[in-house]
Design a protein around this motif. Structure first.
Motif, mmCIF file in Angstrom:
data_model
loop_
_atom_site.group_PDB
_atom_site.id
_atom_site.type_symbol
_atom_site.label_atom_id
_atom_site.label_comp_id
_atom_site.label_asym_id
_atom_site.label_seq_id
_atom_site.Cartn_x
_atom_site.Cartn_y
_atom_site.Cartn_z
ATOM 1 N N ASP A 270 -9.086 -0.913 2.188
ATOM 2 C CA ASP A 270 -7.805 -0.654 2.837
ATOM 3 C C ASP A 270 -7.258 -1.929 3.479
ATOM 4 O O ASP A 270 -7.921 -2.964 3.530
ATOM 5 C CB ASP A 270 -7.925 0.476 3.875
ATOM 6 C CG ASP A 270 -8.911 0.158 4.990
ATOM 7 O OD1 ASP A 270 -9.289 -1.024 5.139
ATOM 8 O OD2 ASP A 270 -9.321 1.096 5.694
ATOM 9 N N TYR A 271 -6.027 -1.821 3.971
ATOM 10 C CA TYR A 271 -5.343 -2.998 4.494
ATOM 11 C C TYR A 271 -6.023 -3.540 5.738
ATOM 12 O O TYR A 271 -6.045 -4.755 5.973
ATOM 13 C CB TYR A 271 -3.879 -2.662 4.797
ATOM 14 C CG TYR A 271 -3.086 -3.855 5.289
ATOM 15 C CD1 TYR A 271 -2.623 -4.809 4.386
ATOM 16 C CD2 TYR A 271 -2.822 -4.027 6.637
ATOM 17 C CE1 TYR A 271 -1.906 -5.912 4.830
ATOM 18 C CE2 TYR A 271 -2.103 -5.136 7.082
ATOM 19 C CZ TYR A 271 -1.649 -6.062 6.183
ATOM 20 O OH TYR A 271 -0.955 -7.159 6.621
ATOM 21 N N THR B 299 0.790 -1.237 0.000
ATOM 22 C CA THR B 299 0.000 0.000 0.000
ATOM 23 C C THR B 299 0.818 1.280 0.000
ATOM 24 O O THR B 299 0.320 2.319 -0.426
ATOM 25 C CB THR B 299 -0.948 0.035 1.229
ATOM 26 O OG1 THR B 299 -0.159 0.089 2.434
ATOM 27 C CG2 THR B 299 -1.845 -1.185 1.272
#
Length: 360
Positions: free
Chosen positions: A131-132, A54
């Protein structure tokens, strides 16, 4: 993700507990060392994974996207460490200590390597839309595809408490995604960046994970000479060969693009090597914990490690979670913790029953 630290993933480790009864042969010092090894290895692994997948590199803010290259380096490191560990624990009998004991094992390793290698690209692709933290939370839900496959394919029935755990985990992930503060903003920017599409990709990733884990369970049941370290080595050897072969075909430019990326930003190569090594070493501590202290201790350590990974990600990368997202996190880990607790009582009941049977 790949056959890594992952992933040989944690599921086959749990599956190996079918043949390894809970023990208390290790000392307190060994337990502290094992827990410390798992925490240090996999917490570092999680931070590096988020950074690689990311975080932008260089002044032009380029993100490394070659997931198959990551998988190949990762599986090679895991195969090497797994081989050393398997040889260290092997018996004098050459047949029983073989990594590839027969042709059937090669075919089974190839099947697991294929499904695990297919799973990883979908996981990395989902990060373009979620998102992560959502990915990390979703990866804690591997019991969902495993249970679904067993119900649909093998017609297996579970106790109502198992379905309650699945419901809690699913609801938790849904809450986490629903209350994501940037979900609406991303959707407004581009239709392709919808969180629903990201969750779909994550779902495919988990489905392949489920196929991987189910096949690994089958290997443990049908190949009694194959232990966890041998499977770790064998699957990762095959996975390395498969992904390497694909990388040199005209269908992929990931190898060429990666070499250019490494030349411009060598830091990403160091991060990938560190990431792969941490995952491989972490697996050694996992197998050590399983052999010395049993599956119950291992389940407790891995569940808390996942919670710590998420909290570390929040602090390290300065993520901000809403109240709804925290509620989702608590529901997921409450469900996973409930699953671990049920396994504890089931195991305890089985051990007590065996003791009673032996005294008769």
């Amino acid at each position: 993700m790949a056959v890594t630290a992952t992933r040989t993933r944690l599921k086959p480790i749990f599956s190996n507990s079918i043949r390894i009864e809970s023990q208390s042969s290790g000392s307190v010092l060994q337990l502290v060392a094992a827990i410390s090894g798992i925490y240090i290895s996999f917490l570092t692994w999680a931070v590096l994974q988020e950074r690689i997948s990311t975080s932008p590199y260089g002044p032009d803010n380029r993100v490394f996207r070659a997931s198959l290259v990551i998988n190949t380096i990762q599986s090679f490191c895991a195969a090497l460490v797994g081989y050393i560990y398997a040889r260290y624990n092997s018996s004098p009998n050459k047949q029983s200590s073989a990594i590839f004991p027969n042709r059937k094992a090669i075919f089974q390793y190839a099947l697991v390597a294929t499904t695990s290698s297919l799973a990883s690209p979908f996981g990395y692709a989902s990060l373009k839309h979620i998102d992560y933290l959502t990915l990390l939370l979703g990866k804690s839900c591997k019991l969902l595809p495993v249970m679904a496959l067993h119900v649909l394919i093998f017609r297996k029935k579970y106790a109502w408490s198992k379905y309650l755990v699945v419901f809690a985990v699913t609801l938790g992930v849904s809450l986490f995604t629903l209350y994501h503060p940037s979900a609406g903003k991303k959707a407004a920017q581009a239709p392709s960046s919808s969180s629903f599409y990201g969750l779909l990709l994550l779902g495919i990733n988990l489905l392949f994970d489920g196929l991987t884990n189910s096949t690994q369970d089958h290997i443990f049941h049908t190949q009694p000479t194959i232990t966890g370290p041998k499977m770790m080595c064998g699957i990762n050897v095959v996975a390395t060969l498969l992904t390497s072969a694909f990388l040199v075909t005209p269908f992929s430019r990931q190898l060429q693009d990666s070499l250019e990326f490494f030349k411009l930003y060598p830091q990403v190569l160091y991060d990938i090597l560190s990431f792969s090594l941490c995952g491989a070493i972490g697996q050694v501590f996992i197998f050590f914990t399983l052999s010395k202290f049993g599956s119950l201790t291992l389940v407790t350590v891995t569940v808390t490690r996942k919670m710590m990974s998420m909290l570390l990600s929040v602090v390290w990368f300065q993520h901000k979670l809403t109240a709804g997202q925290w509620a989702g996190v608590l529901m997921v880990f409450g469900g996973v913790g409930g699953e671990a607790l049920m396994k504890y009582f089931e195991k305890k009941k089985t051990v007590e029953k065996n003791v009673v049977d032996k005294t008769k």
